[in-house]
Design a protein around this motif. Structure first.
Motif, PDB file in Angstrom:
ATOM      1  N   GLU A  87       0.824  -1.212   0.000  1.00  0.00           N
ATOM      2  CA  GLU A  87       0.000   0.000   0.000  1.00  0.00           C
ATOM      3  C   GLU A  87       0.860   1.264   0.000  1.00  0.00           C
ATOM      4  O   GLU A  87       0.548   2.253  -0.679  1.00  0.00           O
ATOM      5  N   LEU A  88       1.967   1.217   0.764  1.00  0.00           N
ATOM      6  CA  LEU A  88       2.881   2.362   0.785  1.00  0.00           C
ATOM      7  C   LEU A  88       3.535   2.570  -0.577  1.00  0.00           C
ATOM      8  O   LEU A  88       3.670   3.712  -1.051  1.00  0.00           O
ATOM      9  N   LEU A  89       3.920   1.488  -1.237  1.00  0.00           N
ATOM     10  CA  LEU A  89       4.547   1.603  -2.561  1.00  0.00           C
ATOM     11  C   LEU A  89       3.579   2.187  -3.580  1.00  0.00           C
ATOM     12  O   LEU A  89       3.952   3.044  -4.392  1.00  0.00           O
ATOM     13  N   TRP A  90       2.332   1.733  -3.550  1.00  0.00           N
ATOM     14  CA  TRP A  90       1.336   2.279  -4.476  1.00  0.00           C
ATOM     15  C   TRP A  90       1.065   3.749  -4.191  1.00  0.00           C
ATOM     16  O   TRP A  90       0.870   4.554  -5.106  1.00  0.00           O
ATOM     17  N   GLU A  91       1.057   4.099  -2.924  1.00  0.00           N
ATOM     18  CA  GLU A  91       0.807   5.494  -2.556  1.00  0.00           C
ATOM     19  C   GLU A  91       1.924   6.406  -3.049  1.00  0.00           C
ATOM     20  O   GLU A  91       1.672   7.516  -3.541  1.00  0.00           O
ATOM     21  N   LEU A  92       3.177   5.947  -2.923  1.00  0.00           N
ATOM     22  CA  LEU A  92       4.297   6.753  -3.374  1.00  0.00           C
ATOM     23  C   LEU A  92       4.433   6.752  -4.890  1.00  0.00           C
ATOM     24  O   LEU A  92       4.879   7.752  -5.478  1.00  0.00           O
TER      25      LEU A  92
ATOM     26  N   VAL B  35      11.545   0.318  -7.308  1.00  0.00           N
ATOM     27  CA  VAL B  35      10.580  -0.743  -7.593  1.00  0.00           C
ATOM     28  C   VAL B  35       9.681  -0.265  -8.723  1.00  0.00           C
ATOM     29  O   VAL B  35       9.068   0.807  -8.622  1.00  0.00           O
ATOM     30  N   HIS B  36       9.623  -1.031  -9.804  1.00  0.00           N
ATOM     31  CA  HIS B  36       8.743  -0.695 -10.925  1.00  0.00           C
ATOM     32  C   HIS B  36       7.303  -1.036 -10.555  1.00  0.00           C
ATOM     33  O   HIS B  36       7.048  -1.980  -9.799  1.00  0.00           O
ATOM     34  N   ARG B  37       6.363  -0.268 -11.083  1.00  0.00           N
ATOM     35  CA  ARG B  37       4.963  -0.481 -10.728  1.00  0.00           C
ATOM     36  C   ARG B  37       4.466  -1.864 -11.157  1.00  0.00           C
ATOM     37  O   ARG B  37       3.524  -2.399 -10.582  1.00  0.00           O
TER      38      ARG B  37
ATOM     39  N   LEU C  30      12.193  12.972 -10.646  1.00  0.00           N
ATOM     40  CA  LEU C  30      13.275  12.499  -9.773  1.00  0.00           C
ATOM     41  C   LEU C  30      14.391  11.807 -10.536  1.00  0.00           C
ATOM     42  O   LEU C  30      15.414  11.484  -9.945  1.00  0.00           O
ATOM     43  N   GLY C  31      14.207  11.527 -11.799  1.00  0.00           N
ATOM     44  CA  GLY C  31      15.244  10.888 -12.594  1.00  0.00           C
ATOM     45  C   GLY C  31      15.232   9.378 -12.467  1.00  0.00           C
ATOM     46  O   GLY C  31      14.182   8.758 -12.230  1.00  0.00           O
ATOM     47  N   VAL C  32      16.421   8.777 -12.632  1.00  0.00           N
ATOM     48  CA  VAL C  32      16.580   7.320 -12.638  1.00  0.00           C
ATOM     49  C   VAL C  32      17.411   6.907 -11.431  1.00  0.00           C
ATOM     50  O   VAL C  32      18.459   7.497 -11.157  1.00  0.00           O
ATOM     51  N   ALA C  33      16.943   5.891 -10.706  1.00  0.00           N
ATOM     52  CA  ALA C  33      17.672   5.379  -9.548  1.00  0.00           C
ATOM     53  C   ALA C  33      17.154   3.981  -9.231  1.00  0.00           C
ATOM     54  O   ALA C  33      16.240   3.469  -9.892  1.00  0.00           O
TER      55      ALA C  33
ATOM     56  N   GLY D  33       1.916   6.403  -7.195  1.00  0.00           N
ATOM     57  CA  GLY D  33       0.870   7.176  -7.843  1.00  0.00           C
ATOM     58  C   GLY D  33       0.627   6.692  -9.261  1.00  0.00           C
ATOM     59  O   GLY D  33       0.489   5.489  -9.516  1.00  0.00           O
ATOM     60  N   ASP D  34       0.610   7.625 -10.214  1.00  0.00           N
ATOM     61  CA  ASP D  34       0.416   7.278 -11.615  1.00  0.00           C
ATOM     62  C   ASP D  34       1.728   7.239 -12.384  1.00  0.00           C
ATOM     63  O   ASP D  34       1.730   7.256 -13.613  1.00  0.00           O
ATOM     64  N   ARG D  35       2.853   7.200 -11.630  1.00  0.00           N
ATOM     65  CA  ARG D  35       4.158   7.163 -12.285  1.00  0.00           C
ATOM     66  C   ARG D  35       4.612   5.717 -12.499  1.00  0.00           C
ATOM     67  O   ARG D  35       3.937   4.779 -12.099  1.00  0.00           O
ATOM     68  N   LYS D  36       5.796   5.550 -13.098  1.00  0.00           N
ATOM     69  CA  LYS D  36       6.270   4.221 -13.488  1.00  0.00           C
ATOM     70  C   LYS D  36       6.764   3.399 -12.302  1.00  0.00           C
ATOM     71  O   LYS D  36       6.942   2.194 -12.431  1.00  0.00           O
TER      72      LYS D  36
END
Length: 230
Positions: free
Chosen positions: A100-105, A161-163, A155-158, A107-110
């Motif tokens: 749930e925390l990962l989905w919250e952070l 975790v991919h969605r 934020l760029g590339v680092a 959002g609609d990004r990759k």
């Protein structure tokens, strides 16, 4: 003088452990030699530093004190003090809460970077500072894979975790209530009655135009011809 006794005991224990560790390492290194020639070459390499150190000790005693200090430091570090069990260790984050925390952070990004997760966990966990290795260990325990290159907008590339690798699915957005408390209804389209019209083409021919009730842009045409009596 209790502190002095503890220091001497620790140096003695560390010296024994250090000497045993060095002896085992040298024996294993010598045994790795392939054949008699390699074995003798390794013995020569061991004898050279011994001869050099012995020559320095014979020349001046200051080298001895330097070696004694180095040995004491190594022996002191070879013995780790007993660590008290941390009874107040916080439990790991539940996998569902982590997802749930990962989905919250994300959002609609990759995806989401591990640095974002560490910062968020540090804010939510009072008295504990999360690092990227801590987050990586937490994700590994939860079975969530990480990627070395995850692009996050702004934020760029680092490392992150991919969605596609986040378990579950994002929470659905709350639906807006219907206006004035009336449920929206879908009224099916009904076909309007078609009214044909007739056009005289001359010579006794007539064309009947009938609109198609199922297709408003289509018209059916029927041509009839009547014989003229002479």
């Amino acid at each position: 003088m209790a502190w002095l006794r503890k220091v001497i005991e620790r140096l003695a224990t560390g010296s024994s452990a250090l000497a045993l560790r060095m002896a085992r390492g040298l024996v294993e290194w010598v045994k790795e030699g392939a054949g008699v020639t390699d074995f003798l070459i390794r013995l020569v390499f061991l004898a050279i530093p011994v001869i050099v150190v012995w020559s320095l000790l014979a020349a001046t005693t200051s080298v001895m004190w330097v070696l004694v200090i180095i040995w004491c430091v190594a022996a002191w570090r070879a013995v780790q003090p007993a660590q008290r069990p941390n009874a107040e260790k916080e439990p790991d984050l539940h996998p569902e809460d982590l997802a749930e925390l990962l989905w919250e952070l994300a959002g609609d990004r990759k995806g989401v970077h591990l640095a974002q997760v560490a910062q968020q966990l540090t804010r939510e966990t009072h008295g504990r500072s999360w690092s990227i290795p801590d987050v990586k260990a937490l994700l590994k325990a939860a079975g969530v894979p990480t990627r070395h290159s995850v692009r996050v907008a702004g934020l760029g590339v680092a490392v992150g975790v991919h969605r596609q690798d986040i378990p579950g699915s994002p929470s659905p957005a709350p639906s807006s209530p219907a206006r004035s408390g009336v449920d929206a209804q879908v009224i099916p389209a009904t076909a309007t009655p078609a009214t044909p019209y007739v056009r005289d083409l001359g010579g006794g021919a007539r064309a009947t135009f009938t609109p198609d009730p199922t297709n408003p842009v289509r018209t059916n045409v029927a041509v009839t011809k009547q014989e003229i009596e002479k």
